[in-house]
Scaffold this motif. Structure first.
Motif, PDB file in Angstrom:
ATOM      1  N   ALA A  47       0.943  -1.231   0.065  1.00 53.21           N
ATOM      2  CA  ALA A  47       0.092   0.207   0.133  1.00 53.21           C
ATOM      3  C   ALA A  47       0.642   1.255   0.612  1.00 53.21           C
ATOM      4  CB  ALA A  47      -1.417   0.243   1.260  1.00 53.21           C
ATOM      5  N   LYS A  48       0.132   2.031  -0.481  1.00 56.77           N
ATOM      6  CA  LYS A  48       1.095   3.241  -0.987  1.00 56.77           C
ATOM      7  C   LYS A  48       0.212   5.198  -0.121  1.00 56.77           C
ATOM      8  CE  LYS A  48       4.721   1.553  -2.418  1.00 56.77           C
ATOM      9  NZ  LYS A  48       6.583   1.684  -1.966  1.00 56.77           N
ATOM     10  N   LEU A  49       0.692   5.200   0.482  1.00 55.57           N
ATOM     11  CA  LEU A  49       0.213   6.593   0.627  1.00 55.57           C
ATOM     12  C   LEU A  49       0.006   7.670  -0.891  1.00 55.57           C
ATOM     13  CD1 LEU A  49      -1.628   8.684   3.164  1.00 55.57           C
ATOM     14  CD2 LEU A  49       1.047   8.524   3.014  1.00 55.57           C
ATOM     15  N   GLU A  50      -0.875   8.065  -1.542  1.00 61.00           N
ATOM     16  CA  GLU A  50      -0.749   8.390  -2.619  1.00 61.00           C
ATOM     17  C   GLU A  50      -2.195  10.202  -2.083  1.00 61.00           C
ATOM     18  OE1 GLU A  50      -2.126   5.698  -6.744  1.00 61.00           O
ATOM     19  OE2 GLU A  50      -4.192   6.228  -4.606  1.00 61.00           O
ATOM     20  N   VAL A  51      -1.298  11.201  -2.687  1.00 62.14           N
ATOM     21  CA  VAL A  51      -2.015  12.241  -2.469  1.00 62.14           C
ATOM     22  C   VAL A  51      -2.890  13.034  -3.734  1.00 62.14           C
ATOM     23  CG1 VAL A  51      -1.091  15.339  -2.580  1.00 62.14           C
ATOM     24  CG2 VAL A  51       0.000  13.504  -1.632  1.00 62.14           C
ATOM     25  N   ILE A  52      -4.195  12.770  -3.029  1.00 59.22           N
ATOM     26  CA  ILE A  52      -4.676  13.270  -4.565  1.00 59.22           C
ATOM     27  C   ILE A  52      -5.168  14.627  -4.523  1.00 59.22           C
ATOM     28  CG2 ILE A  52      -5.588  10.376  -4.550  1.00 59.22           C
ATOM     29  CD1 ILE A  52      -7.972  12.110  -2.511  1.00 59.22           C
ATOM     30  N   ALA A  53      -4.294  15.508  -3.982  1.00 55.95           N
ATOM     31  CA  ALA A  53      -5.148  16.965  -4.228  1.00 55.95           C
ATOM     32  C   ALA A  53      -4.322  17.233  -2.807  1.00 55.95           C
ATOM     33  CB  ALA A  53      -7.200  17.270  -3.858  1.00 55.95           C
ATOM     34  N   SER A  54      -3.978  18.947  -3.204  1.00 58.15           N
ATOM     35  CA  SER A  54      -3.146  19.978  -2.087  1.00 58.15           C
ATOM     36  C   SER A  54      -2.724  20.679  -2.706  1.00 58.15           C
ATOM     37  CB  SER A  54      -1.892  19.720  -2.403  1.00 58.15           C
ATOM     38  OG  SER A  54      -1.094  19.811  -3.939  1.00 58.15           O
ATOM     39  N   GLY A  55      -2.338  22.137  -1.850  1.00 52.27           N
ATOM     40  CA  GLY A  55      -2.533  23.463  -1.983  1.00 52.27           C
ATOM     41  C   GLY A  55      -3.471  24.524  -0.862  1.00 52.27           C
ATOM     42  N   PHE A  56      -3.931  23.705   0.346  1.00 52.63           N
ATOM     43  CA  PHE A  56      -5.547  24.277   0.649  1.00 52.63           C
ATOM     44  C   PHE A  56      -4.305  24.578   1.750  1.00 52.63           C
ATOM     45  CE2 PHE A  56      -7.072  20.210  -1.950  1.00 52.63           C
ATOM     46  CZ  PHE A  56      -8.047  20.872  -2.404  1.00 52.63           C
ATOM     47  N   ASP A  57      -5.354  25.014   2.457  1.00 54.12           N
ATOM     48  CA  ASP A  57      -4.692  26.410   3.976  1.00 54.12           C
ATOM     49  C   ASP A  57      -4.583  24.702   5.323  1.00 54.12           C
ATOM     50  OD1 ASP A  57      -4.493  28.597   2.292  1.00 54.12           O
ATOM     51  OD2 ASP A  57      -6.580  29.596   3.752  1.00 54.12           O
TER      52      ASP A  57
END
Length: 345
Positions: A47-57
């Motif tokens: 299992a891998k930890l995926e970043v599906i969205a970013s750029g929030f506060d």
């Protein structure tokens, strides 16, 4: 099965897409630390930890909304907004304002925090700025579930969970007040854990044992309430007996992470519980994975301050994690209690 979330779908269809998703090749973050062989029973070895969205506060309150298609909702507290993420579509603005509707400045964290679906599939929010727990109706407007205890305004509701009968439990630390505990607008001299009976608008204090109660979750049988404390001097999780009348009985220490404070980013916060009793709990350094007895099996290390998590996705086995500016996911072998509650599967 729950009723379709007509109001939620309508609102989200009206939202403008903020960040269309044009790839399935997501970047990865952190690592899975395994302290016990049983960790692999919870989180697959590959299992891998995926970043599906970013750029929030500052992301919080993830909740999976089942359906065709299903989608994730989450809070960005400083932005006073709720966003939606859908596979193949990416991010869109779902709701703004989300937690503060006043006209004056209200500090750094005015928006809503914890989100949850009630048994009718309606979105329930813990609102910092408006200092209430609210529900989004089918017509698209909000109604207040509770905003006071014995006539005194709540501090800033943080997290919420429903039992199988529709009774809700929520926590009320001071983090949404502009000056937190020192804020002159604070009306209560404690931070409580409360219960609101189904169909009621009255808060019943069930515990003020913890100085800074934060995340809250129920065991699969509803007989144990887990409460996280985000106090750096006592960074702990406690398990409370739920009495037959819904009040809380004796508590026990589930796990103490105080030794990790300062060495790893973050404090105990939100939780997700699986149908087999496994507890996924955000804390210093990422997501701790506990047995119901409090044995630490491993940690999903994000390297970021990690606020909350929920089990969802098509089969209820994807763990979605809010970690500072990121929205992440990782595949597990565990089905979420709330997913089963919402879908009947």
């Amino acid at each position: 099965m729950i009723r379709p979330l007509l109001s939620l779908l309508l609102l989200s269809c009206l939202s403008a897409h903020a960040n269309a998703q044009d790839t399935l090749n997501f970047p990865t973050l952190g690592e899975v630390l395994r302290f016990d062989d049983a960790m692999t029973d919870c989180v697959p070895a590959d299992a891998k930890l995926e970043v599906i969205a970013s750029g929030f506060d500052w992301t919080e309150g993830p909740v999976w909304v089942p359906g065709e298609p299903g989608f994730l909702l989450f809070s960005d507290i400083p932005q006073n907004a709720v966003y939606r993420w859908e596979e193949g579509e990416g991010i869109s603005l779902f709701l703004s304002p989300s937690g503060y509707t006043g006209v004056a400045d209200y500090g750094a964290e005015p928006g809503c925090n914890g989100l949850m679906l009630d048994l009718d599939g309606r979105l329930v929010s813990c609102e910092h700025g408006d200092r209430r727990v609210s529900v989004l109706t089918e017509a698209g407007g909000k109604r207040t579930i509770v905003d006071n205890y014995q006539g005194k305004r709540l501090n800033s509701p943080n997290d919420v969970v429903f039992d199988s009968k529709g009774n809700l439990y929520f926590t009320d630390p001071p983090y949404g007040l502009p000056e937190r505990w020192e804020d002159e607008r604070r009306e209560l001299d404690f931070c409580g854990v409360y219960r609101v009976k189904a169909g009621s608008n009255e808060a019943e204090l069930v515990s003020k044992e913890l100085d800074r109660p934060n995340g809250v979750a129920l065991s699969p049988d509803g007989k144990t309430l887990y409460v996280a404390q985000s106090d750096p001097k006592a960074a702990i999780w406690k398990a409370f007996v739920v009495n037959s009348d819904g009040t809380l009985g004796k508590s026990r220490l589930l796990y103490d992470a105080t030794k990790d404070v300062g060495k790893l980013p973050g404090l105990p916060d939100g939780m997700a519980v699986a149908t087999d009793g496994t507890i996924f709990a955000t804390g210093p350094g990422g997501v701790y994975v506990f047995t119901p007895e409090g044995k630490l099996l491993g940690r999903i290390s994000t390297g970021e301050r990690t606020a909350n998590c929920t089990l969802g996705g098509p089969d209820g086995k994807t763990l979605y994690i809010t970690a500072d500016m990121y929205i992440c996911r990782i595949q597990t072998n565990c089905v979420g209690v709330t997913f089963k509650q919402q879908t009947g599967e």
